[in-house]
Design a protein around this motif. Structure first.
Motif, PDB file in Angstrom:
ATOM      1  N   ILE A 183       3.387 -90.352   8.807  1.00  0.00           N
ATOM      2  CA  ILE A 183       3.786 -90.706   9.915  1.00  0.00           C
ATOM      3  C   ILE A 183       3.058 -91.365  11.061  1.00  0.00           C
ATOM      4  N   ARG A 184       3.703 -92.093  11.817  1.00  0.00           N
ATOM      5  CA  ARG A 184       2.986 -92.727  13.010  1.00  0.00           C
ATOM      6  C   ARG A 184       3.696 -92.509  14.112  1.00  0.00           C
ATOM      7  N   VAL A 185       2.967 -91.986  15.236  1.00  0.00           N
ATOM      8  CA  VAL A 185       3.478 -91.962  16.604  1.00  0.00           C
ATOM      9  C   VAL A 185       3.019 -93.082  17.777  1.00  0.00           C
ATOM     10  N   ALA A 186       3.763 -93.576  18.194  1.00  0.00           N
ATOM     11  CA  ALA A 186       3.250 -94.629  19.192  1.00  0.00           C
ATOM     12  C   ALA A 186       4.108 -94.555  20.420  1.00  0.00           C
ATOM     13  N   LYS A 187       3.065 -94.881  21.501  1.00  0.00           N
ATOM     14  CA  LYS A 187       3.744 -95.288  22.795  1.00  0.00           C
ATOM     15  C   LYS A 187       3.322 -96.601  23.161  1.00  0.00           C
ATOM     16  N   ASP A 188       4.245 -97.353  24.069  1.00  0.00           N
ATOM     17  CA  ASP A 188       3.789 -98.825  24.397  1.00  0.00           C
ATOM     18  C   ASP A 188       3.586 -98.970  26.044  1.00  0.00           C
ATOM     19  N   ILE A 189       3.512-100.214  26.195  1.00  0.00           N
ATOM     20  CA  ILE A 189       3.121-100.857  27.444  1.00  0.00           C
ATOM     21  C   ILE A 189       4.364-100.393  28.385  1.00  0.00           C
ATOM     22  N   ARG A 190       5.569-100.090  27.970  1.00  0.00           N
ATOM     23  CA  ARG A 190       6.747 -99.889  28.950  1.00  0.00           C
ATOM     24  C   ARG A 190       6.942 -98.550  28.963  1.00  0.00           C
ATOM     25  N   GLY A 191       6.128 -97.492  28.312  1.00  0.00           N
ATOM     26  CA  GLY A 191       6.190 -95.994  28.338  1.00  0.00           C
ATOM     27  C   GLY A 191       7.314 -95.596  27.480  1.00  0.00           C
ATOM     28  N   ASP A 192       7.647 -96.463  26.266  1.00  0.00           N
ATOM     29  CA  ASP A 192       8.502 -96.028  25.191  1.00  0.00           C
ATOM     30  C   ASP A 192       7.874 -95.385  24.298  1.00  0.00           C
ATOM     31  N   TYR A 193       8.466 -94.489  23.469  1.00  0.00           N
ATOM     32  CA  TYR A 193       7.823 -93.678  22.531  1.00  0.00           C
ATOM     33  C   TYR A 193       8.541 -94.301  21.194  1.00  0.00           C
ATOM     34  N   LEU A 194       7.757 -93.927  19.941  1.00  0.00           N
ATOM     35  CA  LEU A 194       8.175 -94.563  18.759  1.00  0.00           C
ATOM     36  C   LEU A 194       7.464 -93.373  17.701  1.00  0.00           C
ATOM     37  N   VAL A 195       8.465 -92.991  16.650  1.00  0.00           N
ATOM     38  CA  VAL A 195       8.053 -91.967  15.645  1.00  0.00           C
ATOM     39  C   VAL A 195       8.444 -92.616  14.351  1.00  0.00           C
ATOM     40  N   VAL A 196       7.526 -93.011  13.397  1.00  0.00           N
ATOM     41  CA  VAL A 196       8.048 -93.793  12.168  1.00  0.00           C
ATOM     42  C   VAL A 196       7.529 -93.086  11.060  1.00  0.00           C
ATOM     43  N   ASP A 197       8.109 -93.333   9.693  1.00  0.00           N
ATOM     44  CA  ASP A 197       7.368 -92.743   8.598  1.00  0.00           C
ATOM     45  C   ASP A 197       7.007 -94.064   7.601  1.00  0.00           C
ATOM     46  N   ARG A 198       6.400 -93.650   6.794  1.00  0.00           N
ATOM     47  CA  ARG A 198       5.946 -94.730   5.706  1.00  0.00           C
ATOM     48  C   ARG A 198       7.206 -94.907   4.847  1.00  0.00           C
ATOM     49  N   ALA A 199       7.838 -95.976   5.010  1.00  0.00           N
ATOM     50  CA  ALA A 199       9.134 -96.360   4.102  1.00  0.00           C
ATOM     51  C   ALA A 199       8.801 -96.367   2.599  1.00  0.00           C
ATOM     52  N   PRO A 200       9.610 -95.778   1.441  1.00  0.00           N
ATOM     53  CA  PRO A 200       9.524 -95.917   0.367  1.00  0.00           C
ATOM     54  C   PRO A 200      10.085 -97.338  -0.266  1.00  0.00           C
ATOM     55  N   LEU A 201       9.931 -98.414   0.305  1.00  0.00           N
ATOM     56  CA  LEU A 201      10.272 -99.673   0.214  1.00  0.00           C
ATOM     57  C   LEU A 201       9.341-100.887   0.714  1.00  0.00           C
TER      58      LEU A 201
END
Length: 205
Positions: A183-201
């Motif tokens: 997985i990867r966890v990120a936050k951005d310039i606007r204060g939003d958050y994101l959680v993603v995983d490595r897609a099997p595609l």
């Protein structure tokens, strides 16, 4: 041979401490990651979280715990290059498109980020099965061990036999506060958050 083993000196205390510390760190990371994944598992990629401030705060706190664990790591190297699949976000524009897709007689499929660090590119992709897709192209550059600057360059809405180009809009940065093999966890310039995983595609234009 047995005598030689018995006669061997015990491992240095410093080595034991390092090993113990590493195991504790791995355990803490595993526990924090599991807590985050449990919290977002029933949140429909963030749609439900919009109406539940208590749950949102719990998820954000879990993300901040992951950020502490990943604070000294480099998350902008070659391992960032991948097709990443959205698990959860607070980003309102993405959630709006996901939620309102039914108004156009379709539904949102996979929501992806396709990143190539060496080429300096990032595509944000929302698919509409079986043939539709909306994607935004970006140029990126690495500005720190965890921060990525981006600038949107173009956007496209595409169907099975048609395509509508849209003008580019915006720029900013995001920080990968935690990343591992899953997985990867990120936050951005606007204060939003994101959680993603490595897609099997492997999504391509």
């Amino acid at each position: 041979m047995a005598l030689a083993l018995l006669a061997s000196p015990p491992p240095p205390l410093g080595g034991f401490r390092r090993s113990f510390g590493t195991k504790c760190s791995l355990f803490a990371a595993h526990r924090a990651k599991r807590n985050l994944m449990d919290l977002i598992s029933d949140q429909d990629r963030g749609l439900r979280t919009q109406k539940d401030a208590v749950k949102r705060d719990a998820i954000v706190n879990a993300i901040e715990a992951m950020a502490v664990i990943g604070g000294s790591s480099v998350t902008t190297g070659d391992s960032l290059s991948a097709t990443w699949r959205l698990l959860w976000t607070t980003e309102k524009e993405q959630l709006f498109i996901i939620e309102k897709a039914g108004l156009f007689g379709t539904r949102a499929g996979e929501v992806l980020q396709v990143i190539d660090v060496r080429k300096g590119t990032l595509n944000n992709v929302i698919t509409f099965p079986p043939d539709g897709v909306f994607f935004v192209r970006s140029d990126i550059d690495i500005s720190s061990p965890q921060r990525v600057n981006f600038k949107f360059t173009s956007a496209v809405l595409r169907g099975s036999n048609w395509e509508i180009p849209l003008p580019p809009f915006g720029q900013g940065w995001f920080e990968n506060v935690y990343m591992d093999g899953d997985i990867r966890v990120a936050k951005d310039i606007r204060g939003d958050y994101l959680v993603v995983d490595r897609a099997p595609l492997n999504w391509k234009e």
